[in-house]
Enzyme design. Structure first.
Site, PDB file in Angstrom:
ATOM      1  CG  HIS A 179      83.146  -3.195  27.218  1.00 25.97           C
ATOM      2  ND1 HIS A 179      83.995  -3.136  28.448  1.00 25.97           N
ATOM      3  CD2 HIS A 179      83.635  -2.925  26.289  1.00 25.97           C
ATOM      4  CE1 HIS A 179      84.889  -2.372  27.766  1.00 25.97           C
ATOM      5  NE2 HIS A 179      84.733  -2.310  26.357  1.00 25.97           N
TER       6      HIS A 179
ATOM      7  CG  HIS B 116      90.661  -5.258  21.616  1.00 25.16           C
ATOM      8  ND1 HIS B 116      89.968  -4.358  22.084  1.00 25.16           N
ATOM      9  CD2 HIS B 116      92.299  -5.130  22.032  1.00 25.16           C
ATOM     10  CE1 HIS B 116      90.813  -3.403  22.382  1.00 25.16           C
ATOM     11  NE2 HIS B 116      92.205  -3.654  22.576  1.00 25.16           N
TER      12      HIS B 116
ATOM     13  CG  ASP C  98      83.829  -2.223  18.565  1.00 24.12           C
ATOM     14  OD1 ASP C  98      83.978  -1.223  17.632  1.00 24.12           O
ATOM     15  OD2 ASP C  98      84.502  -2.849  19.019  1.00 24.12           O
TER      16      ASP C  98
HETATM   17  N1  ACO Z   1      77.101 -12.845  23.422  1.00 21.89           N
HETATM   18  C1  ACO Z   1      76.469 -13.878  24.312  1.00 21.89           C
HETATM   19  N2  ACO Z   1      76.704 -13.913  25.455  1.00 21.89           N
HETATM   20  C2  ACO Z   1      77.662 -13.265  26.058  1.00 21.89           C
HETATM   21  C3  ACO Z   1      78.615 -12.417  25.186  1.00 21.89           C
HETATM   22  C4  ACO Z   1      78.034 -11.930  23.872  1.00 21.89           C
HETATM   23  N3  ACO Z   1      78.436 -11.257  23.264  1.00 21.89           N
HETATM   24  N4  ACO Z   1      79.339 -11.579  25.933  1.00 21.89           N
HETATM   25  C5  ACO Z   1      79.301 -12.394  27.081  1.00 21.89           C
HETATM   26  N5  ACO Z   1      78.180 -13.339  27.173  1.00 21.89           N
HETATM   27  C6  ACO Z   1      77.872 -14.088  28.247  1.00 21.89           C
HETATM   28  C7  ACO Z   1      78.849 -15.152  28.541  1.00 21.89           C
HETATM   29  O1  ACO Z   1      78.534 -16.426  27.815  1.00 21.89           O
HETATM   30  C8  ACO Z   1      78.623 -15.417  29.950  1.00 21.89           C
HETATM   31  O2  ACO Z   1      77.330 -15.999  30.445  1.00 21.89           O
HETATM   32  P1  ACO Z   1      77.470 -17.404  31.387  1.00 21.89           P
HETATM   33  O3  ACO Z   1      77.492 -16.459  32.699  1.00 21.89           O
HETATM   34  O4  ACO Z   1      76.038 -17.766  31.324  1.00 21.89           O
HETATM   35  O5  ACO Z   1      78.603 -18.337  31.278  1.00 21.89           O
HETATM   36  C9  ACO Z   1      78.505 -13.862  30.550  1.00 21.89           C
HETATM   37  O6  ACO Z   1      77.898 -13.426  29.573  1.00 21.89           O
HETATM   38  C10 ACO Z   1      80.048 -13.564  30.893  1.00 21.89           C
HETATM   39  O7  ACO Z   1      80.720 -13.574  29.760  1.00 21.89           O
HETATM   40  P2  ACO Z   1      82.368 -13.550  29.950  1.00 21.89           P
HETATM   41  O8  ACO Z   1      82.860 -14.317  28.809  1.00 21.89           O
HETATM   42  O9  ACO Z   1      82.873 -13.905  31.463  1.00 21.89           O
HETATM   43  O10 ACO Z   1      82.564 -11.784  29.992  1.00 21.89           O
HETATM   44  P3  ACO Z   1      83.898 -11.100  29.543  1.00 21.89           P
HETATM   45  O11 ACO Z   1      84.063  -9.971  30.258  1.00 21.89           O
HETATM   46  O12 ACO Z   1      85.040 -12.112  29.459  1.00 21.89           O
HETATM   47  O13 ACO Z   1      83.780 -10.820  27.882  1.00 21.89           O
HETATM   48  C11 ACO Z   1      83.821  -9.769  25.980  1.00 21.89           C
HETATM   49  C12 ACO Z   1      83.639  -9.544  27.440  1.00 21.89           C
HETATM   50  C13 ACO Z   1      84.847 -10.337  25.606  1.00 21.89           C
HETATM   51  C14 ACO Z   1      83.943  -8.183  25.083  1.00 21.89           C
HETATM   52  C15 ACO Z   1      82.514 -10.461  25.543  1.00 21.89           C
HETATM   53  O14 ACO Z   1      81.363  -9.632  26.064  1.00 21.89           O
HETATM   54  C16 ACO Z   1      82.384 -10.689  24.196  1.00 21.89           C
HETATM   55  O15 ACO Z   1      82.884 -11.738  23.530  1.00 21.89           O
HETATM   56  N6  ACO Z   1      81.852 -10.003  23.142  1.00 21.89           N
HETATM   57  C17 ACO Z   1      81.594 -10.220  21.883  1.00 21.89           C
HETATM   58  C18 ACO Z   1      82.756  -9.403  21.099  1.00 21.89           C
HETATM   59  C19 ACO Z   1      82.728  -8.051  21.201  1.00 21.89           C
HETATM   60  O16 ACO Z   1      81.859  -7.306  20.993  1.00 21.89           O
HETATM   61  N7  ACO Z   1      83.913  -7.250  21.531  1.00 21.89           N
HETATM   62  C20 ACO Z   1      83.942  -6.011  21.705  1.00 21.89           C
HETATM   63  C21 ACO Z   1      84.295  -5.553  23.037  1.00 21.89           C
HETATM   64  S1  ACO Z   1      84.315  -3.547  22.987  1.00 21.89           S
HETATM   65  C22 ACO Z   1      85.863  -3.109  22.271  1.00 21.89           C
HETATM   66  O17 ACO Z   1      86.716  -3.877  22.253  1.00 21.89           O
HETATM   67  C23 ACO Z   1      86.023  -1.717  21.755  1.00 21.89           C
END
Ligand code: ACO
Length: 428
Positions: A305, A266, A363
């Site tokens: 996201h 987050h 971010d």
């Molecule tokens: N890097 C690489 N792969 C990713 C990333 C990432 N940052 N985010 C998602 N994926 C991939 C997952 O591995 C998954 O792949 P798969 O289908 O092969 O298993 C797919 O994308 C879907 O991912 P989920 O985890 O189901 O997506 P979710 O909606 O739960 O996650 C989140 C959202 C937590 C923001 C995620 O994208 C993440 O961890 N990002 C990095 C942290 C980040 O930048 N957070 C900031 C959010 S913005 C904010 O708070 C203002």
């Protein structure tokens, strides 16, 4: 009269249940599943992928289209034309202020920026190397011990005063947590400055020197605050609402929001994104790092996201600001910035990221801007908290003002042991 639309749920025991459909002013319709619990049925939706937890008039997001509106106004227009305090007024009150209201609100907030002097002593209880977010959780929570005269949550006047206090004092507390961390004296707020100038003054000035804010850098921070001011029912806002639903006071609720924001998935993402760039170290290592991401060894921080499956509109604004700031500071050839741009290019062109709709989020760019502004990495999430405080308090206020508001209480699908009898210790 328009006929009530319903969704019909048919269970495998032959029962069929009609559930009312609800429409908002924008966005998808929802199915009202309220009545299900009376029939002894619950829905299962961990992490709230398909569940709206409340109605709200504050912020609208369309993740597929990449839209973000505060009270109906597109974020790009607010970031371009407005200032942070005006956006705060809008989020809190529902409409943009007229000139008189704007002046009055600015004066009000400016005159609440000092904290109770005893609060300053609270800092001495923390280790000097404490993470500023740990300090924020403690000190913002402690505000409830200092401002007893505004804690009646059922009194709209008390709620308004608490909102003003939080908005005005959180930046002061944040800057003090930085000063404590680096061992410099606290800088008391100065009323001649704007809200953002004042925050920069409290962060960067020392009693030994005159402080002159740089307008480009002030504008960049103003934008960071505007872009982070609210984001509907995200993890920290939902935490504030859930804590508030029990009747807890707003200072305690906002402290719970700060705690939820801290996590790297987050608000901690901008700090994590910058650490990641430092870890990659050089453009020559980017390909290998990206391969590690594809092999799911780690995630690309600052990408992806839960809601935006298109470019986050905040990221587009922040990207522009990022270039402005680096140009102003002559940092276009900065090693880390070049590295970030190489990563951005890959993420926007590699099928792995395109298929998963993983775009750089706000971010990713705000981390680079904050670094360029001279803000240390451990303060990044604190800056996010300063911007988001108005969102938390506006959402909390909306919830408490709702006459039908009840304590939030999710249910569960129990998968533990069935009933079993206690066994004496010598027989186990
Ligand atoms: N890097 C690489 N792969 C990713 C990333 C990432 N940052 N985010 C998602 N994926 C991939 C997952 O591995 C998954 O792949 P798969 O289908 O092969 O298993 C797919 O994308 C879907 O991912 P989920 O985890 O189901 O997506 P979710 O909606 O739960 O996650 C989140 C959202 C937590 C923001 C995620 O994208 C993440 O961890 N990002 C990095 C942290 C980040 O930048 N957070 C900031 C959010 S913005 C904010 O708070 C203002």
């Amino acid at each position: 009269m328009e006929k009530q639309r319903v969704a019909t749920l048919t269970l495998d025991d032959g029962r069929s249940i009609e559930l009312p459909m609800m429409s908002g002013t924008l966005g998808p319709d929802v199915i009202d599943i309220h009545g299900l619990s009376k029939l002894g049925i619950f829905t299962f939706d961990p992490a709230f992928f398909s569940t709206a937890s409340c109605t709200s008039e504050i912020t609208f997001i369309d993740g597929e289209e990449g839209l973000l509106y505060y009270r109906g106004y597109p974020i790009e227009q607010l970031a371009k034309n407005s200032d942070f305090l005006e956006v705060c007024y809008l989020l809190l009150n529902g409409d943009l202020p007229n000139a008189e209201q704007k002046q009055e609100f600015n004066t009000l907030i400016t005159h609440h920026t000092m904290v109770h002097d005893q609060l300053a002593r609270f800092y001495n209880g923390f280790r000097r190397d404490a993470h500023p977010m740990a300090v924020m959780v403690g000190v913002v929570g402690a505000l409830s011990a200092f401002y007893h005269d505004s804690l009646d949550i059922n009194n709209p006047q008390h709620r308004a005063v608490s909102a003003q206090r939080l908005l005005a004092k959180v930046p002061t507390i944040a800057a003090m947590s930085h000063k404590y961390n680096i061992g410099e004296p606290f800088m008391y707020p100065k009323n001649k400055f704007t809200f953002v100038e004042n925050f920069m003054y409290m962060m960067f000035a020392t009693p030994a020197e005159e402080y002159v804010p740089n307008p480009t850098l002030v504008r960049a921070l103003e934008r960071i605050f505007i872009l982070h001011a609210d984001h509907e029912q995200n993890a920290s806002t939902s935490t504030v609402r859930l804590a508030g639903s029990s009747g807890a006071n707003p200072f305690a609720c906002v402290a719970s929001g700060i705690a939820a924001l801290w996590g790297p998935a987050h608000g901690g993402a901008n700090e994590a994104a910058l650490k990641m760039l430092e870890e990659i170290g050089d453009i020559s290592n980017v390909d290998e790092y990206v391969q590690g991401v594809k092999d799911k060894k780690y995630r690309l921080m600052g990408f992806g996201h839960r809601v935006y499956k298109n470019m986050d509109p905040r990221a587009s604004v922040m990207r522009e600001t990022c270039y402005e700031v680096l140009k102003e500071l002559g940092l276009e050839n900065d090693k880390l910035f070049k590295l970030a741009m190489a990563l951005e290019k890959i993420a926007l062109s590699d099928p792995y990221f395109i298929e998963r709709k993983l775009y750089p989020n706000v971010d990713f760019y705000s981390g680079i801007v904050l670094r360029a502004l001279g803000i240390p990495t451990n303060m990044f999430t604190v800056i996010f908290a300063v911007g988001r405080t108005i969102g938390w308090i506006s959402q909390w206020n909306e919830m408490i003002a709702d006459k039908g508001q009840k304590i939030g209480r999710p249910r569960q699908l129990y998968i533990g042991e069935k009933r079993r009898d206690y066994v004496a210790v010598n027989q186990r």
